[in-house]
Write a protein that holds these residues in place. Structure first.
Motif, mmCIF file in Angstrom:
data_model
loop_
_atom_site.group_PDB
_atom_site.id
_atom_site.type_symbol
_atom_site.label_atom_id
_atom_site.label_comp_id
_atom_site.label_asym_id
_atom_site.label_seq_id
_atom_site.Cartn_x
_atom_site.Cartn_y
_atom_site.Cartn_z
ATOM 1 N N LYS A 55 28.414 44.684 43.437
ATOM 2 C CA LYS A 55 29.786 45.069 43.107
ATOM 3 C C LYS A 55 30.174 46.316 43.875
ATOM 4 C CE LYS A 55 28.848 43.231 38.586
ATOM 5 N NZ LYS A 55 28.575 43.521 37.195
ATOM 6 N N GLU A 56 31.332 46.269 44.494
ATOM 7 C CA GLU A 56 31.896 47.408 45.226
ATOM 8 C C GLU A 56 33.352 47.568 44.795
ATOM 9 O OE1 GLU A 56 31.426 46.458 49.358
ATOM 10 O OE2 GLU A 56 29.245 46.472 49.250
ATOM 11 N N LEU A 57 33.590 48.407 43.805
ATOM 12 C CA LEU A 57 34.925 48.627 43.260
ATOM 13 C C LEU A 57 35.569 47.308 42.857
ATOM 14 C CD1 LEU A 57 36.129 51.455 45.666
ATOM 15 C CD2 LEU A 57 35.267 51.707 43.340
ATOM 16 N N THR A 58 36.494 46.769 43.655
ATOM 17 C CA THR A 58 37.180 45.525 43.309
ATOM 18 C C THR A 58 36.686 44.343 44.142
ATOM 19 O OG1 THR A 58 38.978 45.986 44.859
ATOM 20 C CG2 THR A 58 39.252 46.767 42.588
ATOM 21 N N THR A 59 35.503 44.496 44.736
ATOM 22 C CA THR A 59 34.945 43.468 45.616
ATOM 23 C C THR A 59 33.577 43.014 45.119
ATOM 24 O OG1 THR A 59 36.076 44.398 47.540
ATOM 25 C CG2 THR A 59 34.142 43.049 47.981
ATOM 26 N N LEU A 60 33.334 41.719 45.214
ATOM 27 C CA LEU A 60 31.990 41.193 45.018
ATOM 28 C C LEU A 60 31.444 40.846 46.393
ATOM 29 C CD1 LEU A 60 32.076 38.718 41.990
ATOM 30 C CD2 LEU A 60 30.922 40.920 42.139
ATOM 31 N N LYS A 89 34.367 33.883 37.693
ATOM 32 C CA LYS A 89 33.831 35.156 37.193
ATOM 33 C C LYS A 89 34.621 36.337 37.741
ATOM 34 C CE LYS A 89 28.923 34.195 36.602
ATOM 35 N NZ LYS A 89 27.575 34.559 37.044
ATOM 36 N N ALA A 90 34.914 36.291 39.021
ATOM 37 C CA ALA A 90 35.627 37.395 39.659
ATOM 38 C C ALA A 90 37.014 37.572 39.047
ATOM 39 C CB ALA A 90 35.735 37.156 41.165
ATOM 40 N N THR A 91 37.678 36.476 38.757
ATOM 41 C CA THR A 91 39.011 36.538 38.148
ATOM 42 C C THR A 91 38.938 37.176 36.768
ATOM 43 O OG1 THR A 91 39.714 34.589 39.382
ATOM 44 C CG2 THR A 91 40.983 35.138 37.412
ATOM 45 N N VAL A 92 37.987 36.729 35.954
ATOM 46 C CA VAL A 92 37.832 37.247 34.588
ATOM 47 C C VAL A 92 37.529 38.745 34.596
ATOM 48 C CG1 VAL A 92 36.311 37.167 32.563
ATOM 49 C CG2 VAL A 92 37.181 35.054 33.552
ATOM 50 N N HIS A 93 36.740 39.194 35.570
ATOM 51 C CA HIS A 93 36.298 40.588 35.601
ATOM 52 C C HIS A 93 37.155 41.485 36.496
ATOM 53 C CE1 HIS A 93 32.864 39.814 33.090
ATOM 54 N NE2 HIS A 93 32.577 38.758 33.818
ATOM 55 N N GLY A 94 38.278 40.973 37.004
ATOM 56 C CA GLY A 94 39.232 41.799 37.726
ATOM 57 C C GLY A 94 38.899 42.107 39.178
ATOM 58 N N PHE A 95 37.991 41.358 39.776
ATOM 59 C CA PHE A 95 37.702 41.573 41.196
ATOM 60 C C PHE A 95 38.821 40.981 42.042
ATOM 61 C CE2 PHE A 95 33.531 41.993 39.284
ATOM 62 C CZ PHE A 95 33.076 43.145 39.891
ATOM 63 N N SER A 122 33.726 41.395 61.198
ATOM 64 C CA SER A 122 32.424 40.707 61.114
ATOM 65 C C SER A 122 32.176 40.103 59.737
ATOM 66 C CB SER A 122 31.299 41.692 61.459
ATOM 67 O OG SER A 122 31.263 42.716 60.486
ATOM 68 N N GLU A 123 33.183 40.157 58.860
ATOM 69 C CA GLU A 123 33.017 39.679 57.485
ATOM 70 C C GLU A 123 33.914 38.474 57.206
ATOM 71 O OE1 GLU A 123 31.847 43.706 55.145
ATOM 72 O OE2 GLU A 123 33.989 43.309 55.358
ATOM 73 N N TYR A 124 33.554 37.748 56.182
ATOM 74 C CA TYR A 124 34.359 36.622 55.695
ATOM 75 C C TYR A 124 34.843 36.996 54.300
ATOM 76 C CZ TYR A 124 32.661 34.309 59.759
ATOM 77 O OH TYR A 124 32.388 34.013 61.069
ATOM 78 N N VAL A 125 36.151 36.882 54.092
ATOM 79 C CA VAL A 125 36.789 37.394 52.881
ATOM 80 C C VAL A 125 37.599 36.275 52.222
ATOM 81 C CG1 VAL A 125 38.388 39.128 51.963
ATOM 82 C CG2 VAL A 125 36.943 39.673 53.950
ATOM 83 N N ARG A 126 37.489 36.215 50.911
ATOM 84 C CA ARG A 126 38.312 35.305 50.109
ATOM 85 C C ARG A 126 38.982 36.142 49.032
ATOM 86 N NH1 ARG A 126 38.598 29.868 47.699
ATOM 87 N NH2 ARG A 126 40.391 30.175 46.340
ATOM 88 N N ASN A 127 40.303 36.132 49.025
ATOM 89 C CA ASN A 127 41.026 36.833 47.977
ATOM 90 C C ASN A 127 40.881 36.062 46.673
ATOM 91 O OD1 ASN A 127 41.952 38.904 49.657
ATOM 92 N ND2 ASN A 127 43.682 37.655 50.330
ATOM 93 N N VAL A 128 40.742 36.768 45.598
ATOM 94 C CA VAL A 128 40.598 36.159 44.277
ATOM 95 C C VAL A 128 41.993 35.941 43.698
ATOM 96 C CG1 VAL A 128 39.722 36.538 41.936
ATOM 97 C CG2 VAL A 128 38.341 37.215 43.929
#
Length: 130
Positions: A55-60, A89-95, A122-128
C-alpha cells in the motif's frame, strides 16, 4: 479457483516459482514483509500464482510470480480473477489506482488489452472505479 493468504508452508513453492522465472523478482522474504499482503491463487491442479500487495497512500502496488509461465490458460484465468478481486477490494478500501511493473511483453499486452491498464512510463496503471 480459490485464493488464500501465503503461508510459511508455501515458501518452497514460492522459491521454485521465482527460480523458474526468466524475469527478475523480489526474494521470497519480500512476500512476507511487513506492510504487504501476499495471496496464493490455486485450482484443483495446485498453485498458479502468488500475488503481493503493498500500500502506498491511495495506490496498491502489485507484484506477481507465476508457478509456470508456459501455462498461459491457467495464468490468464487467474489474472482476470485476481484483478477483479483486487479492484473490488481497492474500491471498498478507497484506493485510487493499481500499479505494477513487468518485463514480460505478453503480460503487459494482456493487462492493457484485457484488463484496462495503461502504460505510464515504466509502470502499468489501472484507475479504480473506472
Amino acid at each position: 479457483m480459490t485464493s488464500r493468504p501465503l503461508a510459511a508452508s508455501d515458501f518452497q513453492m514460492l522459491r521454485d516459482a521465482l527460480d523458474q522465472d526468466k524475469y527478475d523478482h523480489d526474494s521470497p522474504l519480500d512476500y512476507a514483509e511487513d506492510g504487504t499482503e501476499s495471496v496464493v491463487y490455486e485450482d484443483g491442479h495446485g498453485p498458479i500464482a502468488v500475488f503481493r500487495y503493498s500500500k502506498e497512500l491511495t495506490t496498491l502496488r502489485i507484484s506477481a510470480v507465476w508457478c509456470d509461465n508456459a501455462d498461459r490458460m491457467r495464468n490468464a484465468k487467474v489474472a482476470i480473477k485476481f484483478f477483479n478481486d483486487t479492484l473490488a477490494k481497492a474500491t471498498v478500501h478507497g484506493f485510487k489506482e493499481l500499479i505494477f511493473n513487468t518485463e514480460s511483453p505478453s503480460l503487459a499486452a494482456f493487462c492493457t488489452e484485457r484488463l484496462g491498464f495503461e502504460k505510464r512510463g515504466s509502470e502499468y496503471v489501472r484507475n479504480v472505479g473506472v
